[in-house]
Design a protein around this motif. Structure first.
Motif, short mmCIF file in Angstrom:
data_model
loop_
_atom_site.label_atom_id
_atom_site.label_comp_id
_atom_site.label_asym_id
_atom_site.label_seq_id
_atom_site.Cartn_x
_atom_site.Cartn_y
_atom_site.Cartn_z
N HIS A 128 7.73 16.09 13.56
CA HIS A 128 7.12 14.75 13.41
C HIS A 128 8.04 14.02 12.43
O HIS A 128 8.01 14.30 11.23
N LYS A 188 -8.04 12.72 16.33
CA LYS A 188 -7.49 13.70 15.38
C LYS A 188 -7.88 13.36 13.95
O LYS A 188 -7.81 12.21 13.53
N GLU A 244 -4.78 17.69 12.44
CA GLU A 244 -3.37 17.73 12.08
C GLU A 244 -3.01 19.20 11.85
O GLU A 244 -3.83 19.96 11.33
N GLY A 302 1.97 7.51 15.79
CA GLY A 302 1.17 6.28 15.83
C GLY A 302 1.26 5.42 14.58
O GLY A 302 0.58 4.41 14.49
N GLY A 303 2.07 5.81 13.61
CA GLY A 303 2.11 5.09 12.32
C GLY A 303 2.59 3.65 12.47
O GLY A 303 3.10 3.24 13.51
N GLU A 342 -1.25 0.09 10.66
CA GLU A 342 -2.04 -0.38 9.52
C GLU A 342 -3.34 -0.98 10.06
O GLU A 342 -4.01 -0.36 10.84
N MET A 348 -5.07 13.71 4.43
CA MET A 348 -5.56 12.46 3.87
C MET A 348 -7.03 12.53 3.48
O MET A 348 -7.44 11.89 2.52
N LEU A 368 -6.27 6.66 9.59
CA LEU A 368 -5.57 7.10 8.38
C LEU A 368 -6.27 6.51 7.16
O LEU A 368 -6.37 5.29 7.02
N ALA A 369 -6.73 7.36 6.26
CA ALA A 369 -7.47 6.92 5.06
C ALA A 369 -6.49 6.41 4.01
O ALA A 369 -5.56 7.12 3.63
N VAL A 404 1.32 9.01 -2.76
CA VAL A 404 0.28 8.01 -3.09
C VAL A 404 -1.04 8.66 -3.48
O VAL A 404 -2.11 8.09 -3.29
N THR A 437 8.00 5.44 14.39
CA THR A 437 6.87 4.57 14.67
C THR A 437 7.36 3.32 15.41
O THR A 437 8.57 3.03 15.42
N ILE A 481 -5.75 8.40 15.64
CA ILE A 481 -5.81 9.04 14.31
C ILE A 481 -6.10 7.97 13.25
O ILE A 481 -5.20 7.21 12.88
N VAL A 497 9.32 10.62 10.70
CA VAL A 497 9.16 9.19 10.37
C VAL A 497 9.77 8.92 9.01
O VAL A 497 9.85 9.80 8.17
N PHE A 533 0.83 -1.22 0.00
CA PHE A 533 0.00 0.00 0.00
C PHE A 533 0.86 1.27 0.00
O PHE A 533 0.34 2.37 -0.08
O1 V47 Z 1 2.09 3.78 8.97
C1 V47 Z 1 1.53 4.72 4.05
C2 V47 Z 1 0.54 5.44 6.26
C3 V47 Z 1 1.73 5.99 8.07
C4 V47 Z 1 -0.18 5.00 2.76
O2 V47 Z 1 1.06 10.07 15.28
C5 V47 Z 1 -0.49 5.45 4.04
O3 V47 Z 1 0.38 12.10 14.96
C6 V47 Z 1 -2.55 6.04 3.34
O4 V47 Z 1 2.94 7.81 11.24
N1 V47 Z 1 -2.35 5.59 2.09
C7 V47 Z 1 2.82 6.87 8.64
N2 V47 Z 1 -1.66 5.97 4.33
C8 V47 Z 1 2.26 8.23 9.05
C9 V47 Z 1 2.21 8.43 10.53
C10 V47 Z 1 1.32 9.48 11.11
C11 V47 Z 1 0.54 10.30 10.31
C12 V47 Z 1 -0.21 11.31 10.91
C13 V47 Z 1 -0.17 11.54 12.26
C14 V47 Z 1 0.59 10.70 13.06
C15 V47 Z 1 0.68 10.96 14.51
C16 V47 Z 1 1.33 9.65 12.48
O5 V47 Z 1 1.37 6.40 6.79
C17 V47 Z 1 2.06 4.55 7.85
C18 V47 Z 1 0.91 4.14 6.97
O6 V47 Z 1 -0.18 3.75 7.76
N3 V47 Z 1 0.59 5.24 4.81
N4 V47 Z 1 1.09 4.57 2.78
C19 V47 Z 1 -1.18 5.07 1.75
N5 V47 Z 1 -1.00 4.59 0.51
#
Ligand code: V47
Ligand code: SF4
Length: 400
Positions: A122, A307, A330, A188-189, A192, A312, A264-265, A342, A156, A262, A124, A86
């Motif tokens: 932030h 949040k 955010e 929090g990433g 999945e 997204m 994540l779409a 993406v 993460t 949070i 990652v 993904f």
């Molecule tokens: O774990 C990767 C996601 C995450 C795709 O803690 C995708 O405040 C959608 O850690 N479509 C990382 N999502 C981002 C992250 C994060 C983001 C916002 C806030 C916080 C926080 C943490 O990005 C990955 C994965 O789940 N991701 N590819 C995709 N195609």
């Protein structure tokens, strides 16, 4: 925060299944996974939203918070590049577009950011064999030396476990060493969707659910707070979503260490999974985005903050989400890369006036918060708003 009494407008909830869940909420009973599935399956989006809104108002009143944050993605080189189907951000070491920032590049990006407004980095990136403990401890020390007022929310659970593996250390040892160097909280990433079958399909070889939870538990036990996420809108079922939320709620019951949830779409462009599903250009629906936020608010009764990630789901959906249980947006972000790799078509940053207008447009009161969700300043009166001259959108910069 300005909390009020729980006031559920039962007469405006059309679907009896949602009203039944509302009864449980009103009586202080916890929702079951089956209740969550019923909310997802209900056609009564408005009813689900009214319920989530009532619960959020009781916890957080009309206040909506955001952080002056800045995303930095130091490396897109990742050992899971071919199995996280993904993800459109990662590259193999020799692949075109692969990059790993030097310390100077990280510092330059950190300072180039946000007209000096940034209060949180932030950070990652990918699981890069050349980015071990020393890479990050050196980075965090330098950031704290140069910009001591900025909070570091970084790495993460998956990245923590990766560093532990390549350094042959335990998670707690890695977390302690990173904290010593300047790490403040974990993002929090990497969560999945926890279901083993879903992980096998979209993120084979990635840290499993129990270990994701284990790393966060280890962090909480060391006094390091964290966020949690769920990636939705790909191949998962409603039952998978609820199993995931159950694991998050259980850990929060044990430790109380999560700051925010949070959702994540999933974005389907420029990644293998999107092609396989025939979903190129077809993102999650606004209805499902709102449902995920609302059900998160209702099921995660031990979380103060939910949040919405405007990058997204678009700023407009995030604005509407402020009536679906969301109390935090955010923040300024500055230069987003992961979702713009993406298919995200949203801007890469948000200025203070844009955030204030978004929140006020929903009839809410904006407030800037710190990384522990303490309010730094409220913006009750538009006439008192600071004058900000930052440009609206930075040029798109995916990769380095
Ligand atoms: O774990 C990767 C996601 C995450 C795709 O803690 C995708 O405040 C959608 O850690 N479509 C990382 N999502 C981002 C992250 C994060 C983001 C916002 C806030 C916080 C926080 C943490 O990005 C990955 C994965 O789940 N991701 N590819 C995709 N195609
Ligand atoms: Fe690597 Fe994270 Fe992308 Fe998976 S989602 S390939 S771990 S950067």
């Amino acid at each position: 925060m300005t909390a009020t009494a729980l006031n559920i407008p039962f007469e405006r909830i059309a679907d009896p299944a949602v009203r039944a869940v509302a009864e449980k909420v009103a009586n202080g009973h916890r929702l079951s996974q089956a209740d969550g599935v019923a909310l997802f399956a209900s056609p009564d989006l408005t009813g689900v939203g009214l319920l989530a809104d009532a619960v959020n108002r009781a916890k957080n009143g009309d206040l909506v918070t955001f952080a002056s944050n800045q995303h930095i993605n130091p490396t897109n080189i990742c050992t899971l590049r071919t199995t996280c189907v993904f993800c459109g951000y990662a590259r193999l070491p020799k692949e075109e577009g692969a990059y790993r920032y030097t310390l100077d590049q990280v510092l330059a990006e950190a300072k180039s950011g946000n007209d000096g407004m940034t209060k949180e980095f932030h950070i990652v990136g990918g699981l890069d064999m050349q980015a071990g403990l020393e890479y990050y401890t050196t980075m965090f020390r330098a950031l704290k030396r140069e910009l001591p007022h900025v909070h570091i929310k970084a790495l993460t659970a998956v990245e923590i476990a990766h560093i532990a593996r390549i350094e042959k250390l335990g998670w707690s040892e890695v977390l302690s060493a990173l904290r010593e160097a300047g790490l403040d909280t974990l993002p929090g990433g990497g969560a999945e969707t926890f279901s083993a079958a879903v992980r096998e399909e979209i993120a084979r070889k990635k840290l499993g659910a129990a270990d994701y939870v284990g790393v966060h538990r280890a962090a909480h036990q060391l006094g390091i707070r964290s966020n949690c996420t769920m990636l939705y809108g790909h191949v998962e079922s409603y039952a998978d979503r609820m199993e995931h939320l159950q694991m998050l709620r259980d850990l929060q019951d044990d430790t109380g260490g999560f700051l925010a949830y949070i959702p994540l779409a999933y974005h389907p462009d420029d990644n293998e999974l999107g092609k396989k599903l025939g979903r190129q250009g077809i993102a999650t629906s606004g209805v499902d985005d709102l449902k995920n936020l609302a059900v998160g608010r209702l099921f995660l009764d031990n979380f103060q903050h939910v949040k919405s990630h405007w990058i997204m789901v678009t700023p407009s959906i995030s604005q509407v989400a402020l009536h679906y249980g969301v109390n935090d947006l955010e923040g300024t972000v500055v230069r987003e890369k992961i979702y713009h790799a993406v298919g995200a078509r949203t801007q890469q940053r948000m200025t203070l006036p844009e955030l204030l207008a978004l929140i006020r447009g929903a009839g809410k009161v904006p407030a800037e918060r710190d990384s522990f969700y303490q309010v730094i300043r409220r913006f009750d009166d538009p006439a008192q708003d600071p004058v900000v001259t930052a440009p609206r959108t930075l040029p798109l910069a995916v990769g380095a």
